[in-house]
Each structure stands twice: as structure tokens, then as C-alpha cells.
Write an enzyme that holds these catalytic residues in place. Structure first.
Site, PDB file in Angstrom:
ATOM      1  N   LYS A   1     -60.953   8.535  69.343  1.00 52.78           N
ATOM      2  CA  LYS A   1     -59.896   8.210  68.376  1.00 52.78           C
ATOM      3  C   LYS A   1     -60.325   8.628  66.977  1.00 52.78           C
ATOM      4  CE  LYS A   1     -58.018   4.509  71.166  1.00 52.78           C
ATOM      5  NZ  LYS A   1     -58.116   3.109  71.587  1.00 52.78           N
TER       6      LYS A   1
ATOM      7  N   GLN B   1     -59.801  -2.640  69.426  1.00 46.69           N
ATOM      8  CA  GLN B   1     -60.003  -2.146  70.789  1.00 46.69           C
ATOM      9  C   GLN B   1     -60.131  -3.323  71.765  1.00 46.69           C
ATOM     10  OE1 GLN B   1     -60.138   1.268  71.705  1.00 46.69           O
ATOM     11  NE2 GLN B   1     -60.033   0.401  73.757  1.00 46.69           N
TER      12      GLN B   1
ATOM     13  N   ASP C   1     -50.840  -0.164  67.763  1.00 46.50           N
ATOM     14  CA  ASP C   1     -50.863  -0.317  69.225  1.00 46.50           C
ATOM     15  C   ASP C   1     -49.546  -0.918  69.734  1.00 46.50           C
ATOM     16  OD1 ASP C   1     -52.873   0.642  70.815  1.00 46.50           O
ATOM     17  OD2 ASP C   1     -54.210  -1.076  70.545  1.00 46.50           O
TER      18      ASP C   1
END
Ligand code: NAP
Length: 300
Positions: free
Chosen positions: A54, A98, A121
Site C-alpha cells: 500500500k 490494518q 476502507d
């Protein structure tokens, strides 16, 4: 094989190119550089790889990348304090924590502490609600990538029968909402669904998000259907040598490709689209934060 193979790797590269173009325009015309903060707690090897990828791709499209690596024994209060700091930082337009978090942390609490406008997200409860009610939201990256590939492959999805196998909060449910938003007739199947093969055979669009290697064989696929395989499963591959493994999806690719009209492979299908959509969401969040028009073709 009769199906068209949907090349997710190539598609993701075009999405990243579009993102890079928008980033360059934001810098040139407005002096703004979109920024993505990624927070990793602990040493999970798979998560470390994701976070590294990422960060690398964020820099490659010209955005700022802020990586925060915290030790496994970080307290929930300290993580929440970092999220607050990132919420308040004007250089940060997207925040991703994460998952999975270590067991002593409440993931829902942490995710819902992120400013919904920076929740790239799309897991914050506000974004889930906005998506469910058809309002502008941040959309979870994997289903957004699937939607982009479906639109590219089929044009209008209106009126098509879509079956989503899997009802997780990160893939199955938001995927179903997005398909409904594009006027598909949507069925969500799961482990208790009766006669799953028959349900799948009705699908013009079949999305598999289960996590069971090659569970869906070709004879569950309607001839000509578009098959999106979200599953990523590692299985033994003795043919490659002792102790070797390979990745497969939830769909038995060879037999499904005989019947389907189009199908995503694993690897090289949905997987590469996920990070590309994370970058797309960050640009979208940056434009919204600055009251600028949203990038076309990068949102739901
Ligand atoms: P998950 O949270 O474990 O959900 C799996 C879903 O599949 C559940 O709803 C479960 O039903 C259903 N299911 C399990 N066994 C079934 C069966 N025999 N028949 C029908 N449905 C069944 O998984 P997830 O997080 O959504 O991920 C699914 C897969 O996608 C995994 O392989 C994951 O690695 C992959 N994935 C890929 C990406 C990517 O970037 N490409 C991103 C995310 C996930 P119940 O609810 O009834 O238990």
C-alpha cells in the site's frame, strides 16, 4: 475455454493511472497533495506485506504516505489517540487501520473512531449506513473494484440477476448493496443457503466471496454469466515440488471458464483492484474534503 478473462492486473494499472492523473491535477491546480495514513499494529506477516504494498503504490501515484507501525502490545487507548491525531491532521485525507487487530483491541471501536470522511476502507458504521441507504459514502475497496470490473465488462447492470455468495461485512454485504445500487436483482447466499448450486445457476453475475478453495464448479455457472472470484486460498501444489503452494479462488477456474461469458482469474483478478481502489478512495476523500468535484469513474 470460451470465457473472456477479466485482467484485474491490467485494469488496476489503468485505475492507478487515472488516480495519478487526478493527483497531478490536484497538485498543479490547487497545491494539494492527497495523503494516506496506514496504521499497522503487531507483526502479522501477511499484514506487513499488505501495508508495504500500500505504501509503495501510494507513493507511485504521487500521494503522500504516512506509515505508523505500532508494537503488538500497544494499548487500545494509545491506538485511539493516534487515530484522533490523524483525524485532525489536514495532510491526511485517508486513514486505514490494518485488520486484524491484536485480540486485546476492539476493532469496531477503533474503526468507528476514524473520521468517516477519512475512512477509505469504508468500514465505519456511518459509511455502512450511507451505502445501505444509497447515499454518498466511502465504499469498501474490494467490492468497489468488483463493481468497476463488472461495469467495464457489461456496461449497464440494470435488471441482471446477481448472486453474491458470502455475507461478510467487508465483501459480501457491501457488494450486494452496490449491485442493488446498479439495479440488479440481488440474492445473498451463505453457508445456510438451501440448494446453492441452483441459486448460483440463476446468476447473470456470480460473485464468490467465501474463502473455500474452488468450491464453485463450472456446472453451477449459468452459460454466459460473468463470474467475479474474490476468494484467495492457498493450497498445496505438489506438482510444483515438495512443500510448494499456489493460490486459487473460490471458483474452479478451468471448468467455470468453459461455461462463463467472462471470469476473473486468481491470482490476477480482484486482488490487484483492492489497493487501486484504496488509492481511488483517498483521492475521492481529498476532493470531498476540499470541496472539489470528485474524480469521474473512480467512485461508485
Ligand atoms: P468471511 O468473513 O470468512 O465470510 C465468508 C462467507 O462465506 C460467510 O458469509 C460464510 O457464510 C460463507 N460461506 C462459508 N462456507 C460456505 C459454504 N459452504 N457455502 C456458502 N457460503 C459459505 O470471508 P471474507 O472476508 O468475506 O473473504 C472471503 C474470501 O475473499 C476469502 O478467500 C478472502 O481471502 C478473500 N478476500 C479477498 C480480497 C481481495 O482483495 N481480493 C479481499 C477480501 C477478502 P456464513 O455467514 O453463513 O458463515
Amino acid at each position: 475455454m470460451s470465457a473472456t478473462i477479466i485482467d484485474g492486473k491490467a485494469f488496476a494499472a489503468t485505475v492507478r493511472e487515472k488516480v495519478a492523473g487526478h493527483v497531478a491535477r490536484l497538485k498543479d491546480a490547487h497545491g494539494i497533495t492527497p495523503g494516506l495514513a496506514v496504521v499497522l499494529v503487531g507483526e502479522d506477516p501477511a499484514s506487513q506485506v499488505y501495508v508495504r504494498n500500500k505504501g509503495k503504490q501510494t507513493l507511485e501515484v504521487g500521494m503522500q504516505s504516512f506509515e505508523h507501525k505500532l508494537p503488538e502490545d500497544t494499548s487500545e487507548a494509545d491506538l485511539l489517540a493516534l487515530v484522533e491525531k490523524l483525524n485532525a491532521d489536514p495532510a491526511v485525507h485517508g486513514i486505514l487501520v490494518q485488520l486484524p487487530l491484536p485480540p486485546h483491541m476492539n476493532s469496531d471501536l477503533v474503526i468507528n473512531a476514524i473520521d468517516p470522511a477519512k475512512d477509505v476502507d469504508g468500514f465505519h458504521i456511518s459509511n455502512v449506513g450511507l451505502l445501505g441507504t444509497g447515499q454518498k459514502s466511502m465504499v469498501p475497496c474490494t467490492p468497489l473494484g468488483c463493481l468497476m470490473m463488472l461495469r467495464d465488462q457489461l456496461g449497464s447492470l440494470s435488471g441482471l440477476n446477481a448472486v453474491v455468495v458470502g455475507r461478510s461485512n467487508i465483501v459480501g454485504k457491501p457488494m450486494a448493496q452496490l449491485l442493488l445500487g446498479d439495479s440488479c436483482t440481488v440474492t445473498i447466499a451463505h453457508s445456510r443457503t438451501k440448494d446453492l448450486p441452483e441459486v448460483c445457476r440463476r446468476a447473470d453475475i456470480l460473485v464468490a466471496a467465501v474463502g473455500r478453495p474452488e468450491m464453485i464448479p463450472g456446472d453451477w455457472v449459468k452459460p454466459g454469466a460473468t463470474v467475479i472470484d474474490v476468494g484467495i486460498n492457498r493450497i498445496d501444489a505438489p506438482e510444483k515440488g515438495e512443500g510448494k503452494t499456489r493460490l486459487v479462488g473460490d471458483v474452479a477456474f478451468a471448468s467455470a471458464a468453459e461455461v462463463a461469458g467472462a471470469i476473473t482469474p486468481v491470482p490476477g483478478g480482484v486482488g490487484p483492484m483492492t489497493i487501486a481502489c484504496l488509492l481511488a478512495n483517498t483521492v475521492t476523500a481529498c476532493c470531498r474534503a476540499n470541496g472539489l468535484p470528485e474524480p469521474e469513474g473512480l467512485t461508485a
